[in-house]
Design a protein around this motif. Structure first.
Motif, PDB file in Angstrom:
ATOM      1  N   UNK A  24       0.813  -1.209   0.000  1.00 48.87           N
ATOM      2  CA  UNK A  24       0.000   0.000   0.000  1.00 48.87           C
ATOM      3  C   UNK A  24       0.842   1.252   0.000  1.00 48.87           C
ATOM      4  N   UNK A  25       1.927   1.235   0.788  1.00 54.35           N
ATOM      5  CA  UNK A  25       2.813   2.388   0.801  1.00 54.35           C
ATOM      6  C   UNK A  25       3.446   2.647  -0.558  1.00 54.35           C
ATOM      7  N   UNK A  26       3.818   1.579  -1.254  1.00 53.16           N
ATOM      8  CA  UNK A  26       4.414   1.724  -2.580  1.00 53.16           C
ATOM      9  C   UNK A  26       3.399   2.254  -3.589  1.00 53.16           C
ATOM     10  N   UNK A  27       2.137   1.838  -3.447  1.00 49.57           N
ATOM     11  CA  UNK A  27       1.083   2.356  -4.327  1.00 49.57           C
ATOM     12  C   UNK A  27       0.946   3.860  -4.155  1.00 49.57           C
ATOM     13  N   UNK A  28       0.942   4.328  -2.909  1.00 52.49           N
ATOM     14  CA  UNK A  28       0.833   5.761  -2.641  1.00 52.49           C
ATOM     15  C   UNK A  28       2.039   6.502  -3.214  1.00 52.49           C
ATOM     16  N   UNK A  29       3.234   5.983  -2.971  1.00 53.77           N
ATOM     17  CA  UNK A  29       4.443   6.633  -3.482  1.00 53.77           C
ATOM     18  C   UNK A  29       4.418   6.717  -5.005  1.00 53.77           C
ATOM     19  N   UNK A  30       3.981   5.641  -5.640  1.00 54.13           N
ATOM     20  CA  UNK A  30       3.957   5.641  -7.104  1.00 54.13           C
ATOM     21  C   UNK A  30       2.864   6.558  -7.630  1.00 54.13           C
ATOM     22  N   UNK A  31       1.744   6.648  -6.909  1.00 54.59           N
ATOM     23  CA  UNK A  31       0.679   7.563  -7.316  1.00 54.59           C
ATOM     24  C   UNK A  31       1.165   9.010  -7.265  1.00 54.59           C
ATOM     25  N   UNK A  32       1.883   9.354  -6.202  1.00 57.51           N
ATOM     26  CA  UNK A  32       2.434  10.705  -6.085  1.00 57.51           C
ATOM     27  C   UNK A  32       3.452  10.965  -7.187  1.00 57.51           C
ATOM     28  N   UNK A  33       4.292   9.967  -7.475  1.00 55.57           N
ATOM     29  CA  UNK A  33       5.282  10.119  -8.537  1.00 55.57           C
ATOM     30  C   UNK A  33       4.611  10.303  -9.894  1.00 55.57           C
ATOM     31  N   UNK A  34       3.536   9.545 -10.149  1.00 54.84           N
ATOM     32  CA  UNK A  34       2.815   9.688 -11.416  1.00 54.84           C
ATOM     33  C   UNK A  34       2.182  11.066 -11.520  1.00 54.84           C
ATOM     34  N   UNK A  35       1.648  11.558 -10.414  1.00 56.97           N
ATOM     35  CA  UNK A  35       1.059  12.895 -10.427  1.00 56.97           C
ATOM     36  C   UNK A  35       2.104  13.945 -10.795  1.00 56.97           C
TER      37      UNK A  35
END
Length: 251
Positions: A176-187
């Motif tokens: 879940x933490x990696x999903x959030x980090x990747x979502x922020x990076x994609x943004x």
């Protein structure tokens, strides 16, 4: 040492609720039916809570169970993605249902979904969240089951940032933490800022589709215009929609 849910995908939704719950989060178009649905942050979160309660209390799913989603890009798919994250499931869009603990299917993939030996849920994907005229044999009809679920959801055990949360084809499970980090990076990659409005025509069975159609805008306080069956839109029709919906980025 993992930490509780503030750094999980469910935490992104909770943060949006604390901000401006009345703002639009997902605007959905189906260009085959003419359907348009707009969900505020609060309305979307209510659907997620009801669906998470269905998963936890009625389907008996346990954290770590694999959830195969055989669904197109749709506002109800976005609900199931966040509900799966909220309950600690491993969300697996487009996964082989034979290897899943439970499956959620649209009307076009029911035969494929029957390979799942666990609970099976069917979505009619009809306008206004309508039910099947008759529930498919061996499936729960989501539109029948979800309205009676509670409007608030509390997991039986905290969902940890390090727990597996997302499984995409060709890769290992992401926490879940990696999903959030990747979502922020994609943004950041898309250049999204608070208030950004992304029009997406991408399917939800890849990171690109999940990021554009839900997770990246959610991570930065933006919103989504999610378009299904939009391949036949003429350029001028797309331009009109972009202007009407005040789209800042089209993917």
């Amino acid at each position: 040492m993992t930490s509780p849910a503030q750094d999980t995908p469910a935490g992104l939704l909770a943060s949006a609720l604390r901000g401006d719950p009345g703002r639009p989060l997902i605007t959905f178009y189906d260009d085959a039916t003419g359907e348009r649905v707009e969900l505020s942050v609060a309305t979307f979160a209510n659907w997620v809570a009801k669906t998470a309660n269905l998963i936890q209390d009625e389907l008996g799913a346990q954290p770590g169970d694999r959830l195969a989603l055989l669904l197109p890009a749709h506002w109800q798919t976005a609900v199931w993605v966040l509900a799966g994250f909220s309950t600690g499931l491993v969300v697996a869009p487009g996964a082989d249902p034979a290897g899943a603990d439970l499956v959620v299917s649209g009307p076009d993939t029911l035969e494929q979904a029957r390979a799942c030996g666990g609970e099976r849920v069917a979505l009619a994907l009809r306008p206004l969240g309508g039910r099947f005229p008759q529930a498919p044999a061996g499936f729960l009809d989501y539109a029948v089951e979800v309205p009676g679920q509670g409007d608030r959801f509390v997991p039986y055990a905290p969902v940890l940032t390090g727990a597996p949360a997302l499984l995409l084809a060709g890769g290992g499970a992401m926490s879940g933490g990696a999903v959030v980090e990747r979502a922020v990076a994609s943004a950041h990659e898309y250049g999204l800022a608070p208030g950004a409005r992304v029009l997406s025509r991408l399917p939800f069975d890849s990171w690109a589709g999940l990021a554009a159609g839900l997770l990246a805008p959610l991570a930065v306080g933006g919103s989504v215009v999610l378009c299904r069956n939009a391949a036949g839109l003429a350029p001028e029709q797309l331009a009109t929609r972009e202007a009407t919906e005040r789209v800042t980025l089209t993917l």
